[in-house]
Design a protein around this motif. Sequence first.
Motif, PDB file in Angstrom:
ATOM      1  N   ASP A 144      16.678  32.254  24.952  1.00 32.76           N
ATOM      2  CA  ASP A 144      16.649  31.042  24.243  1.00 32.76           C
ATOM      3  C   ASP A 144      16.035  30.952  22.829  1.00 32.76           C
ATOM      4  OD1 ASP A 144      14.215  31.565  25.143  1.00 32.76           O
ATOM      5  OD2 ASP A 144      13.623  29.624  26.092  1.00 32.76           O
ATOM      6  N   VAL A 145      15.041  31.837  22.837  1.00 32.31           N
ATOM      7  CA  VAL A 145      14.503  31.812  21.124  1.00 32.31           C
ATOM      8  C   VAL A 145      15.394  32.664  20.492  1.00 32.31           C
ATOM      9  CG1 VAL A 145      12.574  32.578  19.935  1.00 32.31           C
ATOM     10  CG2 VAL A 145      12.148  31.876  22.195  1.00 32.31           C
ATOM     11  N   THR A 148      17.912  30.468  19.156  1.00 33.54           N
ATOM     12  CA  THR A 148      17.223  29.433  17.985  1.00 33.54           C
ATOM     13  C   THR A 148      17.350  30.358  16.820  1.00 33.54           C
ATOM     14  OG1 THR A 148      15.848  28.078  19.553  1.00 33.54           O
ATOM     15  CG2 THR A 148      15.371  28.519  17.395  1.00 33.54           C
ATOM     16  N   ALA A 194      11.929  31.845  14.249  1.00 31.64           N
ATOM     17  CA  ALA A 194      12.313  31.420  15.475  1.00 31.64           C
ATOM     18  C   ALA A 194      11.416  31.043  16.357  1.00 31.64           C
ATOM     19  CB  ALA A 194      13.677  31.923  15.974  1.00 31.64           C
ATOM     20  N   HIS A 198      11.587  27.346  17.506  1.00 29.63           N
ATOM     21  CA  HIS A 198      12.006  27.043  18.731  1.00 29.63           C
ATOM     22  C   HIS A 198      10.970  25.954  19.458  1.00 29.63           C
ATOM     23  CE1 HIS A 198      14.109  27.616  22.590  1.00 29.63           C
ATOM     24  NE2 HIS A 198      13.006  27.466  23.006  1.00 29.63           N
ATOM     25  N   ARG A 201      11.835  22.745  18.226  1.00 34.28           N
ATOM     26  CA  ARG A 201      13.023  22.180  18.874  1.00 34.28           C
ATOM     27  C   ARG A 201      12.614  21.316  19.945  1.00 34.28           C
ATOM     28  NH1 ARG A 201      17.691  26.005  19.635  1.00 34.28           N
ATOM     29  NH2 ARG A 201      18.747  24.094  19.815  1.00 34.28           N
TER      30      ARG A 201
END
Length: 338
Positions: A144-145, A148, A194, A198, A201
């Motif tokens: 997931d990172v 990003t 990131a 992240h 976000r």
Amino acid sequence: MKFDTAYYESVIDQHQYEHLGLGTIDFALAGMSPGDLHTKWVCHTGAREFADAVSEGRPAIVTTGVGLGGPPHAGTLFQLLRAVKLQQCGLDVQIVLGDLDSYNARRTPLDAVRRLADQYEEFALGLGFDPGRGVLRRQEGETDVMATAFLLSRHLDDDDFQWAEEDLAGLYRNHGVFDHLNYGMKQATLLMAADFVHLLREGRHVLVSLGVDEHKYVALARRGAERWGLPADRLAGIYTKMIPGLGGLPKMSKSIPGSGIDGSMPAEDIRALLAADTDSAPPDDGSALLQMYACLPEVGQAEYDRASAARRAGDREWRVIREELVERLITLFSHWPK
């Protein structure tokens, strides 16, 4: 380059950072007074707003990271101890082990990086970090990172990465660590940014704790986040002084052999190296030993002021503090798995 008072003032003036010092800061953080903060950090970007978010109960997290270029030196040790201190003060804290950073930027073989990540994880836990109350993670496997990072890359270009080179890049080139800002190093920097973005976000206020020589990494992340349309003002940075290296080097570094003490050294070698330190730095710039003392979790403004005064006076109290500090460092480094 010399990390002295003139350097810190230049960085603060050039980048319009705010001093973290008595008389110029009007906030506390997680129960730490302005003076207590000043023992462990030198300047910041947006930390006041972060402190406000914490006091108001908004989602907030501190994040820091360490490179895996070799066994931890004193600077790395104290970066981890600051994270432990902030967690003990009740903050949500993340420590990122920069395994892919070392793999890309330093070309360290993947199996060696993974072994180092295992060691660093054990070391952080031994120093008192509680993964049940925070995050202790590697970069590898965090897809997931990585996503990003890919999304963030659209909002950054080569000029941004050239601008964001850390202040010690010239020193590392002179010592053969690298010769230019290559693609792997840009990838490592992108993933580091990131790691910060992240969290942004996810809707949190983010405070990044790094050495002052790495202050542009936070600025790079803020630049990319703003272009992306994210609330970049919620991404703050707080920066530490550099612990001077041995042999006249400006910083203890894992990438430069002989520049400092590290977790792989026998206790007697650490004692000998620190006993040989002449401790001759000017009072305003401090000394390696005084800066290391200031970084201990139990040391606040009152303890630091007393030690600094004893050092200036050259009396017995400073000699006792030195001896106790050396033994404390040996104990802390004993958590490094040999």
